[in-house]
Scaffold this active site. Structure first.
Site, PDB file in Angstrom:
ATOM      1  CD  GLU A  88     -77.015 -16.757 -34.848  1.00 21.21           C
ATOM      2  OE1 GLU A  88     -77.665 -16.156 -35.725  1.00 21.21           O
ATOM      3  OE2 GLU A  88     -77.551 -17.324 -33.874  1.00 21.21           O
ATOM      4  CB  SER A 461     -61.871  17.669  20.690  1.00 19.44           C
ATOM      5  OG  SER A 461     -62.794  17.927  21.737  1.00 19.44           O
TER       6      SER A 461
END
Length: 765
Positions: A88, A461
């Protein structure tokens, strides 16, 4: 004369130049006051996503528009820094924001090639553009870009500018910054990148979509080679390194799931909590949330839930393919195959596949990625009925069918299916309520409904221990004898119609001690107990365990768990027994820190032993714990004894008509709750009880979570006495030892006593 002729064009050019300078100066005078403040850079605060971790620092979730991981320049390796500069801005540390050498070089190159093919933006100019300007290609924008670059360079150091660029630049796949990109594309940190991988990432800023190594591997390779060549020319790579990097293949991470631990339901819970607390900042401030979840426990629970549901599914047979696709005769049309599977995502290791050939002996199928899979032998057994010619047309496996496949234990492919039923599992530390694992369903991506916290189901239960605990407070003892015989309940006592309940096994055994009744989960006994202590008393008493009274209407049906609970509530309730009577509050967030590691919040849970959170008598909790050990030793959960431990306690839960299956159990250091059922409640199967369907999930998890945990047992608290009783529940010198409150000792065999709960028993026959 000749000199005057030359002077004229020179004067014209000079005038034009002067006018150009004047115009440029005028433009600068106009532009300078309009330049934006660069406070966004001097006080750089990027959007950082919310991240959720296990207690041991493993990432399990990330939420935010931008995937970003902030790094300092000290954390950026030289190979990454050199790759970025080579790609870059090779003169970044020499220019003052605008690279005049680069501008001239780009202009010369563009003149030779006849087009605008090479730009001259510096890294500083890119930072200016990304923060303050649009991407339109106009002269005005370029002027502002250059002016801003000068301003930035005047206020920030080179390293500060480069650090901002490295953290801010967009690199595709929702990745902002090179650290995030390294994880997303390669599953690595910046420090782990090779020169070849660093060059791939450095090539992305120019055009993230065009050079994306996942979407465009060929163009990504071309761009990588350019970056590597520039690194070599600039002396960042020697000849050997350059040659090696050129030859290295680009191996990217294709997995959709970035996380090593399946904690999707936990991560979503945290997201919702944080959104409620920080609604405007939750996705941008970089909150890091450390949960109480243990990564190993979480994986144990996840695997246990999936295995339990798949085992249940196998017991109920193959339902047929998920769908069908129309296929032409070309077996190489991968694009059509991909489209056919588009609405059938994989579920972890259970993969969607498209059938290309099918017969009773062999199935050939295609799966994502282009692999052709052959299934034969035992791999066809589960779906064999749907491979026959007489199979229903809408369920038969044929060419174009969309099926599910997975590798078995021996590595061979097999046909299976995604379960239609759902499940949930939660485990926690009963000492302080820290949740160690939470699995809200089979697959979060298929069903985001969290069955641990959101599913209100009948506990069946599994609710009996809370009724029995209430009975102890009313003078019952484990030796109290109650009749296990059929009962008919008037409509006024049920809140509905006449009720004729049955025991789950259809058997009635007559008078039995309360201890035996709980171990065998006798419904008739529970109903008679509740009738004696009154539903109103029980409704109030269960709130000590954290249950909502309004969810449990005061009718006799409460004895069989006809109210509504969540697995989260059941975990809290059973933790009371595990701790000797203390009610802790489950919690899942241990601490919250910001992106700089500053502590924002920390959990401060109450711990068992703090008498301010005692909710039931220590004697009651001890006796109930002792009763529930017998459920595991010889009762409905006896298969759990195969784990080889004697310190396990709990209770199975099966609702009316086998709609919900539960196992709620614990060891003194760990509570675990497993539930199985359908989202739209319906029968699981005539034999799908809690011990058959839910208990295996609990056992699978506990066998691993407790592997290196020594056995431990609750100490006998003050106020509990031991006496010997016979089968009739009376004191007998040669009877079995039993625990009692001293004030509730039964009568001596052959004698009467006013301290006996005989009066209570008389109500029950």
């Amino acid at each position: 004369m000749q000199l005057r002729w030359l002077a004229y064009p020179i004067m014209v050019l000079g005038a034009v130049g002067a006018m150009g300078v004047a115009v440029a100066g005028f433009m600068l005078l106009l532009a300078l006051p309009n330049l934006p403040s660069i406070e966004a850079l001097t006080d750089y605060q990027p959007k950082i996503p919310l991240r959720v971790y296990t207690s041991d620092g493993v990432l399990i979730g990330e939420f935010g528009e931008e995937r970003r991981s902030l790094v300092t320049m000290a954390e950026v390796p030289e190979v990454m820094k050199n790759a970025i500069l080579a790609a870059e801005d090779e003169r970044f540390y020499q220019h003052t924001g605008v690279d005049y050498v680069g501008v001239l070089r780009a202009a010369y190159s563009n003149l030779l090639t006849g087009g605008r093919r090479q730009g001259a933006s510096t890294i500083t100019m890119q930072v200016a553009r990304n923060f303050f300007l649009s991407s339109e290609k106009t002269l005005t924008r370029k002027v502002y870009e250059a002016l801003l670059a000068f301003k930035i360079e005047a206020n920030l150091s080179k390293d500060q500018i480069l650090e901002i660029y490295i953290n801010q630049i967009y690199l595709g796949q929702r990745a902002y910054g090179f650290a995030a990109a390294a994880q997303i594309y390669f599953g690595k940190s910046l420090a782990q990148l090779s020169p070849a991988e660093a060059a791939v990432l450095a090539g992305l800023p120019k055009a993230p979509s065009s050079y994306n190594p996942i979407a465009n591997p060929k163009r990504a390779k071309q761009r990588q080679l350019y970056v590597l060549r520039r690194m070599h020319e600039l002396g960042h790579l020697n000849d050997a390194q350059f040659a090696e990097a050129q030859k290295a293949p680009i191996v990217v991470k294709h997995e959709i799931d970035d996380y090593k631990v399946h904690g999707e339901y936990v991560a979503e819970m945290v997201r919702q909590m944080l959104h409620e607390r920080y609604p405007d900042e939750v996705y941008s401030r970089g909150f890091r949330v450390y949960t109480t979840i243990d990564k190993n426990d979480q994986e144990f629970a996840y695997r246990a839930v999936r295995r339990g549901l798949l085992d249940y599914d196998r017991r109920h047979g193959y339902r047929g393919p998920e769908g069908y696709a129309e296929l032409d005769g070309n077996d190489e049309n991968d694009e059509d195959y991909e489209e056919a599977l588009a609405d059938h995502p994989d579920s972890d290791d259970i993969l969607a596949a498209l059938v290309l050939e099918a017969g009773p002996q062999r199935v050939r199928a295609w799966r994502r990625g282009g692999e052709n899979v052959e299934i034969s032998g035992d791999g066809l057994r589960f779906a064999a009925r749907m491979l026959e010619d007489k199979a229903p047309p809408n369920k038969r496996i044929r060419r174009g069918a969309i099926i599910r496949i997975a590798k078995g234990e021996k590595g061979h492919w097999q046909i299976l299916q995604l379960p239609a039923a759902e499940a949930a599992f939660i485990s926690l530390n009963p000492e302080d309520g820290a949740v160690r694992s939470l699995v809200g369903g089979f697959d979060f991506n298929r069903n985001k409904f969290n069955h641990v916290t959101q599913a209100w189901r009948q506990p069946g239960s599994g609710f009996k221990p809370f009724i029995y605990s209430a009975a102890l407070e009313k003078g019952f003892t484990p030796a109290t004898v109650i009749n296990d015989a059929p009962v008919v309940v008037d409509a006024s006592l049920t809140g509905g119609q006449v009720w004729e309940p049955k025991n789950y096994d259809g058997k009635y055994e007559g008078p039995m001690r309360m201890r035996t009744a709980l171990a065998k989960s006798k419904n008739m006994v529970s109903i008679r107990i509740l009738q004696a202590i009154t539903p109103q008393f029980a409704q109030d008493y269960i709130t000590h365990f954290g249950f909502d009274a309004e969810k449990h209407p005061p009718y006799l049906t409460m004895a069989l768990g006809a109210g509504s609970v969540t697995p989260w509530q059941m975990a809290r309730g059973y933790a009371v027994f595990a701790t000797g009577g203390y009610r802790i509050e489950p919690y899942i967030i241990a601490r919250i820190v910001d992106d700089r590691g500053n502590l924002l919040a920390r959990a401060q849970p109450a711990r068992a032993g703090d008498e301010s959170i005692r909710t039931i008598d220590a004697r009651n909790a001890f006796i109930m714990d002792n009763l529930m050990h017998d459920v595991v030793r010889y009762g409905t959960a006896a298969r759990a004894m195969s784990l080889g431990r004697n310190d396990l306690a709990g209770k199975t839960g099966t609702t009316n008509d086998y709609v919900d299956a539960w196992f709620n159990g614990y060891q003194p250091t760990l509570v675990g709750i497993a539930w199985v059922g359908f989202d739209q409640p319906k029968k699981l199967g005539s034999s799908e009880t809690g011990s058959v369907t839910a208990l295996p999930i609990w056992m699978n998890y506990m066998s691993k979570a407790l592997k290196n945990v020594p056995q431990s047992f609750m100490s006998i608290p003050e106020g509990v006495t031991v006496a010997r009783i016979n089968d009739s529940g009376l004191l007998a010198p040669d009877g079995r030892p039993e625990y009692f409150y001293p004030e509730n000792l039964p009568a001596q065999e052959g004698m009467s006593t006013t301290r006996s709960p005989e009066e209570i028993r008389n109500q029950l026959f």
